[in-house]
Design a protein around this motif. Structure first.
Motif, mmCIF file in Angstrom:
data_model
loop_
_atom_site.group_PDB
_atom_site.id
_atom_site.type_symbol
_atom_site.label_atom_id
_atom_site.label_comp_id
_atom_site.label_asym_id
_atom_site.label_seq_id
_atom_site.Cartn_x
_atom_site.Cartn_y
_atom_site.Cartn_z
ATOM 1 N N LYS A 43 72.825 -13.372 17.027
ATOM 2 C CA LYS A 43 71.630 -14.088 17.486
ATOM 3 C C LYS A 43 71.950 -15.534 17.852
ATOM 4 O O LYS A 43 71.480 -16.045 18.876
ATOM 5 C CB LYS A 43 70.536 -14.047 16.417
ATOM 6 N N ASP A 44 72.744 -16.208 17.017
ATOM 7 C CA ASP A 44 73.055 -17.605 17.313
ATOM 8 C C ASP A 44 73.847 -17.725 18.607
ATOM 9 O O ASP A 44 73.617 -18.637 19.409
ATOM 10 C CB ASP A 44 73.845 -18.215 16.156
ATOM 11 N N ASP A 47 71.403 -17.060 21.473
ATOM 12 C CA ASP A 47 70.475 -18.183 21.650
ATOM 13 C C ASP A 47 71.137 -19.382 22.310
ATOM 14 O O ASP A 47 70.459 -20.216 22.927
ATOM 15 C CB ASP A 47 69.891 -18.616 20.295
ATOM 16 N N ASN A 48 72.459 -19.501 22.163
ATOM 17 C CA ASN A 48 73.192 -20.641 22.717
ATOM 18 C C ASN A 48 74.218 -20.191 23.760
ATOM 19 O O ASN A 48 75.249 -20.839 23.950
ATOM 20 C CB ASN A 48 73.899 -21.398 21.590
#
Length: 424
Positions: A43-44, A47-48
């Motif tokens: 997810k991180d 997201d980035n």
């Protein structure tokens, strides 16, 4: 000595993109750095994604991701950190050594040249029999009074050694009593086979490290006056001296913008397990009872002296019943806190209804004295449930059942009600 090839491994979430990019750029410019790795959750990374792809185009950055396990009892993220650390180490290519850091930490990148060039050979005569690490692991500091409470913001070592710091031995560590559990999970498991007595400390570490100044002032001095705990500490000092190196060439890190603070061997001694020490000499000298501070010499000197007649350090604590010892410590803490009386007072407050918040404060204050007490955990869960906070109530109730409460107990019944409520 040939300079080592180093991979720099970042773990964590991207909370300060500018700081992370600065660190990546600085490490990429170091001659001994052959690879930079960022290990995070799917997810991180997603997201980035645009930011990370830009970094990968400009620097030798590899991004690896993993599924966040989100273990119910991993309250302080020790197991989650092991997952991302292992995932990152598995992505290391030609580098033999790894500097592990975090996205929210900064240190002068020249430190990696110092780490790569220094002599990290293990020379302690007991090392061949234990066969733990190929080389010493470099970390910045270690607690003077809490065994294996070793800093894990930054560490450096041979890749194969760091893989041993990725324990997923969930069963013994599933009930953390403080945030320091993540440190024990990182550093203790490689030593557990040879030094099992420290597991008793890990299960009862709250008596040495508790945030409550009142409990710490009552219990930690009692621990320090005991032969059992003194022996545990000097064995720990010997292990730190043999297998870890605290030499970072004078470079200091900042963590979340705050400069690291720890002391050297000549600083004043405090009855505080949070006092960290960055002196190799302190632990080497301490393991043989050579202390500058007279109080430490008085408390630990006799235990260190007793080690001189032990041919195998693994036998130093033979004959000591550490389970019984920490049971006595727990009983002492409960008596000092008037645990049973105050627990009864909290129950009376809860029956009164209007004083639940006061009861909650009393229960939280009592918990460090007996963190595995199922009745106390159940009462805390009742407090949370009374204000609709089932997210905090449920783990407490599950832990009640894990630690011996029957499924048909009040804790089990309340857990069933919460699970039905969530599924409705």
């Amino acid at each position: 000595m040939q300079e080592k090839k180093v991979a720099v491994l970042f773990t964590g979430l991207i909370r300060d993109a500018a700081l992370f990019e600065r660190s990546v750029a600085e490490f990429a410019a170091q001659p001994c750095v052959t690879q930079i790795i960022f290990s995070t959750w799917h997810k991180d990374a997603l997201d980035n994604g645009e930011f990370l792809q830009g970094l990968m185009q400009r620097y030798p950055l590899t991004v690896v991701t993993a599924t966040d396990p989100k273990l119910v009892y991993d309250q302080y993220n020790g197991f989650r950190q092991s997952v991302t650390l292992r995932r990152g180490l598995e992505a290391v290519g030609e580098a033999s050594h790894v500097l592990r850091t975090r996205t929210d930490t900064h240190i002068d990148p020249a430190v990696v040249q110092h780490l790569a060039a220094k002599d990290s050979r293990i020379t302690d005569p007991m090392a061949p029999a234990l066969r733990l690490f190929r080389e010493k692991i470099s970390t910045t500091c270690c607690s003077m009074l809490a065994p294996f409470y070793i800093d894990d913001i930054l560490f450096f070592g041979h890749k194969e050694d760091l893989l041993k710091l990725c324990s997923m031995d969930y069963s013994e560590f599933r009930h953390p009593s403080s945030a320091k559990y993540a440190h024990y999970i990182r550093y203790y498991p490689p030593f557990r086979q040879h030094f099992p007595q420290f597991m008793h400390f890990v299960h009862n570490e709250i008596f040495a490290t508790v945030v409550s100044a009142e409990l710490r002032q009552l219990v930690l001095p009692k621990l320090m006056e005991s032969r059992e705990y003194a022996l545990m500490l000097v064995i720990y000092y010997r292990l730190v001296s043999a297998f870890f190196c605290l030499d970072w060439g004078g470079y200091r890190s900042t963590f979340k913008g705050v400069a690291a603070e720890y002391t050297d061997g000549g600083a004043d001694f405090r009855m505080d397990a949070d006092q960290m020490n960055d002196s190799n000499a302190f632990f080497a000298r301490g393991s043989v009872g050579d202390f500058d501070h007279p109080e430490l010499r008085r408390l630990l000197g006799p235990a260190a002296e007793s080690l001189r007649t032990v041919s195998d350090l693994r036998d130093a604590a033979s004959g000591i019943d550490y389970a019984a010892f920490f049971s006595e410590v727990r009983n002492y803490a409960k008596q000092a806190f008037r645990f049973d009386q105050r627990l009864a007072e909290a129950k009376a407050m809860m029956r009164a209804g209007e004083t639940v918040s006061q009861a909650f404060q009393t229960l939280c204050w009592l918990q460090p004295a007996d963190p595995a007490n199922t009745e106390l955990m159940y009462l805390l869960a009742l407090c949370y449930n009374s204000v609709g906070d089932i997210a905090r109530a449920q783990p407490l109730l599950e832990r009640c059942l894990e630690t011996g409460a029957p499924f048909y107990s009040p804790a089990g019944q309340l857990l069933a009600e919460i699970m039905q409520q969530k599924s409705a």
